[in-house]
Design an enzyme around this catalytic site. Structure first.
Site, PDB file in Angstrom:
ATOM      1  N   HIS A  37      60.387 -66.631  35.075  1.00 26.69           N
ATOM      2  CA  HIS A  37      61.281 -65.732  35.816  1.00 26.69           C
ATOM      3  C   HIS A  37      61.282 -66.110  37.302  1.00 26.69           C
ATOM      4  O   HIS A  37      62.325 -66.098  37.958  1.00 26.69           O
ATOM      5  CB  HIS A  37      60.831 -64.281  35.682  1.00 26.69           C
ATOM      6  CG  HIS A  37      60.847 -63.753  34.277  1.00 26.69           C
ATOM      7  ND1 HIS A  37      59.704 -63.567  33.540  1.00 26.69           N
ATOM      8  CD2 HIS A  37      61.870 -63.392  33.479  1.00 26.69           C
ATOM      9  CE1 HIS A  37      60.025 -63.092  32.350  1.00 26.69           C
ATOM     10  NE2 HIS A  37      61.333 -62.981  32.275  1.00 26.69           N
ATOM     11  N   LYS A 149      65.214 -71.020  27.776  1.00 27.69           N
ATOM     12  CA  LYS A 149      64.343 -70.818  26.616  1.00 27.69           C
ATOM     13  C   LYS A 149      65.126 -69.999  25.583  1.00 27.69           C
ATOM     14  O   LYS A 149      65.028 -70.229  24.391  1.00 27.69           O
ATOM     15  CB  LYS A 149      63.038 -70.111  26.991  1.00 27.69           C
ATOM     16  CG  LYS A 149      62.086 -70.078  25.788  1.00 27.69           C
ATOM     17  CD  LYS A 149      60.717 -69.605  26.150  1.00 27.69           C
ATOM     18  CE  LYS A 149      60.666 -68.119  26.287  1.00 27.69           C
ATOM     19  NZ  LYS A 149      60.931 -67.391  25.028  1.00 27.69           N
ATOM     20  N   ASP A 150      65.914 -69.039  26.089  1.00 25.81           N
ATOM     21  CA  ASP A 150      66.810 -68.283  25.215  1.00 25.81           C
ATOM     22  C   ASP A 150      68.145 -69.027  25.185  1.00 25.81           C
ATOM     23  O   ASP A 150      69.151 -68.558  25.733  1.00 25.81           O
ATOM     24  CB  ASP A 150      66.975 -66.861  25.753  1.00 25.81           C
ATOM     25  CG  ASP A 150      65.669 -66.101  25.697  1.00 25.81           C
ATOM     26  OD1 ASP A 150      65.159 -65.882  24.588  1.00 25.81           O
ATOM     27  OD2 ASP A 150      65.129 -65.757  26.766  1.00 25.81           O
TER      28      ASP A 150
HETATM   29  O1  PAF Z   1      66.468 -62.417  28.365  1.00 24.62           O
HETATM   30  C1  PAF Z   1      66.153 -61.242  28.582  1.00 24.62           C
HETATM   31  O2  PAF Z   1      65.091 -60.929  29.128  1.00 24.62           O
HETATM   32  C2  PAF Z   1      67.104 -60.140  28.143  1.00 24.62           C
HETATM   33  O3  PAF Z   1      67.723 -60.453  26.946  1.00 24.62           O
HETATM   34  C3  PAF Z   1      68.135 -59.761  29.218  1.00 24.62           C
HETATM   35  C4  PAF Z   1      69.079 -60.897  29.501  1.00 24.62           C
HETATM   36  C5  PAF Z   1      67.408 -59.364  30.493  1.00 24.62           C
HETATM   37  C6  PAF Z   1      68.955 -58.573  28.746  1.00 24.62           C
HETATM   38  O4  PAF Z   1      68.154 -57.454  28.522  1.00 24.62           O
END
Ligand code: PAF
Length: 282
Positions: A37, A149-150
C-alpha cells in the site's frame, strides 16, 4: 495529514483544493496496510498534489462472513504508515456513511468478472464496483491507484471506468514482494511462522514456471504449476489460470497473446492467498 470520517468533511476540504487546480490521487484500501500500500501512496504523492487514502473494510465485497469478521482493523498503525508516505487525507468512513441505504446496484463486467475470483467468489466484484464507484463519486480524483496483486480487480475497475464514463486515470502498480518473494498481502499476518514458510512455495513456483515456460507449452506450464503446488503439504490450489492480460480469458498457445499472465489462488491453512506473474508483456 488529516483524518476525516464523512463524505461532507472530505468534499469540503477537496473543493477548496480543486479550485486551486490541485490534482487529486485516490488510493482505495481496506486498511491493514503494508509496504505494498505504501508504494501506491508514494506513487500517488509523487504524481499528484493531494493524495486521499480511503480505509474502509467494505462489507459488500465479502462473500464469506467469517472473512469479513476476521479482516484486520488497524487504523492507528495505518495512519502512521500513511503519514510517513505522503498521504494528505485519510478517509475512514463508517459502514452507515458509505451505505446509508442498501446498495442494490448490479454490475456486469462479463466476461472479465465471470472467471477466476469472479467464479470462486460470487458477488465479490459487484461489491468492489459498488464501493469503488462510491469512492470515485465522493472524491472525484484525477487518478486512482490499485495494486496489480489483484490483477483481475484492476482490469474490472478499468472496465467500470469505461462503462460509467469516469474521467479518472487508473494506475496499476506492480506487486511488492518480501525479499524472499512472498507477495505482500494483509492476509499474510494470519499465517503462522510455519505457514509463512510453506506459502513461500507459491511465488517460488511461479518464478520457476516462468523459466519452465520458455521451452514448454501453455498446458505443460499449467500442469507444472498445478503439480508443484499439489506436491507441497499445507497448500491447496484453488486455481491456476494462464490468461490474456487484457481479456482475462484462458490462452491455449503462447502465440495467442502478447500479454500472458498466470493468476493463482492457493489456500495455506485457512488463509486464501493470491498471486500472479507475467510470462509475456506487450
Ligand atoms: O483491493 C482492495 O483492498 C479493495 O478491493 C478495494 C479496492 C479497496 C475496495 O474495497
Amino acid at each position: 495529514m488529516k483524518i476525516v470520517h464523512t463524505i461532507k468533511e472530505l468534499q469540503a476540504e477537496l473543493t477548496i483544493l480543486k479550485t486551486q487546480d490541485k490534482k487529486v490521487g485516490l488510493v482505495p484500501t481496506m486498511g491493514a496496510l503494508h509496504a505494498g500500500h505504501a508504494s501506491l501512496v508514494k506513487r500517488s504523492a509523487k504524481e499528484n498534489d493531494v493524495t486521499v487514502v480511503s480505509v474502509f473494510v467494505n462489507p459488500t465485497q465479502f462473500n464469506d462472513k467469517n472473512d469479513l469478521l476476521k479482516y484486520p482493523r488497524t487504523l492507528d498503525a495505518d495512519c502512521k504508515l500513511l503519514e510517513a508516505n505522503g498521504c494528505s487525507f485519510v478517509f475512514a468512513p463508517s459502514v452507515e456513511e458509505m451505505y446509508p441505504e442498501p446498495d442494490t446496484r448490479t454490475f456486469s463486467f462479463a466476461p472479465l468478472d465471470t472467471v477466476m475470483e469472479g467464479a470462486f467468489r460470487p458477488g465479490h466484484f459487484n461489491g468492489v464496483a459498488q464501493i469503488v464507484s462510491k469512492l470515485f463519486d465522493a472524491v472525484k480524483p484525477h487518478r486512482a491507484y490499485f495494486g496489480e496483486k489483484d490483477f483481475q480487480q484492476v482490469a474490472i475497475i478499468r472496465e467500470m471506468v469505461k462503462q460509467l464514463n469516469y474521467d479518472i486515470e487508473i494506475v496499476g502498480c506492480p506487486i511488492i514482494r518480501e525479499e524472499d518473494g512472498l507477495a505482500l498481502s494483509s492476509r499474510n499476518a494470519r499465517l503462522s511462522a510455519e505457514e509463512r514458510e510453506i506459502a513461500l512455495k507459491i511465488s517460488q513456483t511461479l518464478f520457476k514456471s516462468r523459466t519452465f515456460a520458455a521451452d514448454h507449452s501453455v498446458n505443460e506450464t499449467i500442469r507444472f504449476v498445478e503439480e508443484s503446488i499439489a506436491a507441497e503439504r499445507g497448500l491447496r490450489l484453488e486455481y491456476f489460470k494462464l490468461v490474456d492480460g487484457n481479456t482475462l480469458q484462458d490462452i491455449e498457445d503462447w502465440a495467442d497473446t502478447n500479454y500472458a499472465v498466470g493468476c493463482i489462488t492457493v489456500f495455506c491453512g485457512d488463509v486464501r492467498l493470491i498471486d500472479n506473474i507475467k510470462y509475456k508483456e506487450i
